[in-house]
Design a protein around this motif. Structure first.
Motif, short mmCIF file in Angstrom:
data_model
loop_
_atom_site.label_atom_id
_atom_site.label_comp_id
_atom_site.label_asym_id
_atom_site.label_seq_id
_atom_site.Cartn_x
_atom_site.Cartn_y
_atom_site.Cartn_z
N GLY A 64 0.83 -1.22 0.25
CA GLY A 64 -0.05 0.07 0.06
C GLY A 64 0.71 1.17 -0.05
N LEU A 65 0.64 2.22 -1.08
CA LEU A 65 1.57 3.50 -1.29
C LEU A 65 0.48 4.66 -0.87
N THR A 66 1.06 5.55 0.02
CA THR A 66 0.03 6.78 0.27
C THR A 66 0.87 7.80 0.70
N LEU A 70 1.51 -1.47 -10.74
CA LEU A 70 0.94 -0.40 -10.29
C LEU A 70 -0.66 -0.54 -10.48
N VAL A 71 -1.13 -0.39 -9.29
CA VAL A 71 -2.70 -0.27 -9.35
C VAL A 71 -3.05 1.00 -8.66
N ASP A 72 -3.35 2.19 -9.31
CA ASP A 72 -3.47 3.39 -9.14
C ASP A 72 -5.05 3.81 -8.87
N VAL A 86 2.98 -6.02 -6.22
CA VAL A 86 1.55 -4.88 -6.55
C VAL A 86 1.69 -3.81 -5.83
N VAL A 87 1.76 -2.59 -6.29
CA VAL A 87 1.90 -1.26 -5.50
C VAL A 87 0.30 -0.67 -5.57
N ASN A 88 -0.27 -0.59 -4.73
CA ASN A 88 -1.60 -0.06 -4.62
C ASN A 88 -1.47 1.63 -4.17
N ASP A 89 -1.52 2.37 -5.07
CA ASP A 89 -1.51 3.88 -4.86
C ASP A 89 -2.82 4.42 -4.59
N VAL A 90 -2.92 4.41 -3.14
CA VAL A 90 -4.22 4.79 -2.42
C VAL A 90 -4.12 6.17 -1.64
N THR A 131 -9.77 -3.09 -9.35
CA THR A 131 -8.60 -3.61 -8.59
C THR A 131 -8.47 -5.11 -8.60
N GLY A 132 -9.61 -5.55 -8.17
CA GLY A 132 -9.56 -7.29 -8.06
C GLY A 132 -8.89 -7.69 -9.43
#
Length: 399
Positions: free
Chosen positions: A5-7, A28-30, A108-112, A95-96
């Motif tokens: 999780g990236l925030t 990346l999941v933006d 997997v980097v989830n940019d949230v 996202t899924g």
């Protein structure tokens, strides 16, 4: 697959970190981009927004007029929640799909942006927060996004408090200086933590332990670090248990002021070891694979007796953890809680143990001989703690 999780607050530099991680090979999941996609022209998401807020939120090109929509929801809690109820489920579904399409060895980097505000931290193996001073962020927003200083300040104030965001972070990347310094931090994160964490997770092994003994002064952040891991364990086990798992922070890092190896000891209480085995796969997927071998507790006060348990270790090379899975009511379960509470409550006992730790550390350079040297002290501590429990009426905490 490692889920990161990236925030970070607006203007902190989160996008720059995401781009660097993608360049190194991350998927990346933006969330911001997906939030735009699910309400693009012709989507059922856009139709739902128009139904909720009226045709005035549509621009002449058929896309949403985002400034107009923003003006309707900014500062209006009920309107903001209506919009979130339209967008968030669609973003989760998309996202899924993206995660399902990623390779098994993907990072997997989830940019949230609102990861902390939405309470999502426990759903990731690791949370990375990009941090920058508010003055720096304000100047960036004015220079790069055309905001006035007042607008920038208002946008920053509308997000989570910086201290709350940092509290949720396993890794903090500080971005107050040149971009090269930020990129160097990202490179170290990728090489030293993300890549080995992903591999350990994929093959189902805990991160190799450092053979050389290192006892360090007490770290006041240990309890918060433990709480983050406990939140992940509970999140991972909730579908199997239908509620929150009974997980507690034990050992020296749970006693304020106590020096210790920089290793978090946690305890998961289960009704039977068969239940422990049933939960093992979910714990491994959450980053805590089972450690091979047979593990037992010394049942203090019952000479020659041992009590079986399961032991899991952390796949994260940056945060060593031992998760002891013990049967509720077993001698090992009781003593772990009793010793922790006794040392917390009796400063003289805590100080005696702390001084002994430094003496043992000075005499022993490896973990095994250090642990062996402590055994007589544990026997004496068991007697003292049991006497304290009888005198005070102590009982194990009820989960």
């Amino acid at each position: 697959m490692l889920m990161v999780g990236l925030t970070g607050g607006i203007g902190a530099g989160k996008s720059a970190v995401a781009q660097r991680l993608v360049a190194r090979g991350a998927v990346l999941v933006d969330a911001d981009r997906l939030a735009r996609e699910v309400v693009a022209a012709g989507t059922d998401g856009q139709a739902a927004v128009v139904e909720a807020f009226g045709p005035a939120v549509l621009g002449p090109d058929g896309e949403l007029d985002r400034p107009a929509l923003g003006a309707l929801v900014f500062g209006d809690e009920a309107a903001r929640r209506r919009l979130e109820q339209i967008i968030h489920p669609r973003v989760r579904a998309r996202t899924g799909e993206l995660i399902a399409a990623a390779a098994p060895d993907a990072i997997v980097v989830n940019d949230v942006p609102l990861l902390v505000e939405a309470g999502l931290a426990a759903s990731y193996h690791l949370v990375v927060v990009v941090d920058a001073d508010r003055g720096v962020r304000t100047r960036r927003l004015v220079a790069t996004r055309g905001m006035s200083e007042e607008q920038a300040t208002a946008r920053i104030a509308a997000q989570a408090d910086d201290a709350v965001r940092r509290d949720a972070a396993d890794v903090i990347l500080t971005n107050n200086a040149a971009i090269e310094e930020l990129e160097a931090q990202v490179e170290r994160l990728w090489q030293d933590r993300l890549r080995p964490y992903e591999k350990n997770l994929r093959v189902g092994r805990h991160a190799p332990a450092e053979g050389r003994l290192r006892v360090v002064p007490p770290d006041p952040t240990w309890p918060r670090q433990a709480a983050r891991v406990i939140d992940r364990i509970r999140h991972a086990l909730r579908p199997l248990l239908g509620g929150d798992a009974d997980v507690t922070h034990i050992g020296s890092t749970a006693v304020p002021g106590m020096p210790a190896k920089d290793l978090l000891d946690l305890m998961l209480a289960v009704p039977t070891l068969a239940e422990a085995d049933r939960l093992a796969e979910a714990l491994g997927s959450a980053g805590l694979p089972r450690r091979a071998g047979e593990w037992h507790d010394n049942a203090r006060g019952l000479p020659g007796k041992t009590w079986p348990k399961r032991l899991h270790g952390s796949a994260d090379p940056g945060r060593p953890v031992n998760l002891h899975v013990r049967v509720t009511g077993s001698p090992g379960w009781r003593f772990a809680l009793l010793m922790r509470d006794h040392l917390r409550a009796v400063p003289a006992a805590r100080d005696e143990y702390a001084a002994a730790k430094w003496r043992w550390a000075a005499r022993h350079s490896d973990v095994a001989s250090y642990a062996e040297a402590k055994e007589p002290w544990f026997d004496a501590e068991a007697e003292a703690a049991h006497a304290w429990a009888e005198a005070t009426g102590w009982h194990p905490p009820v989960p």
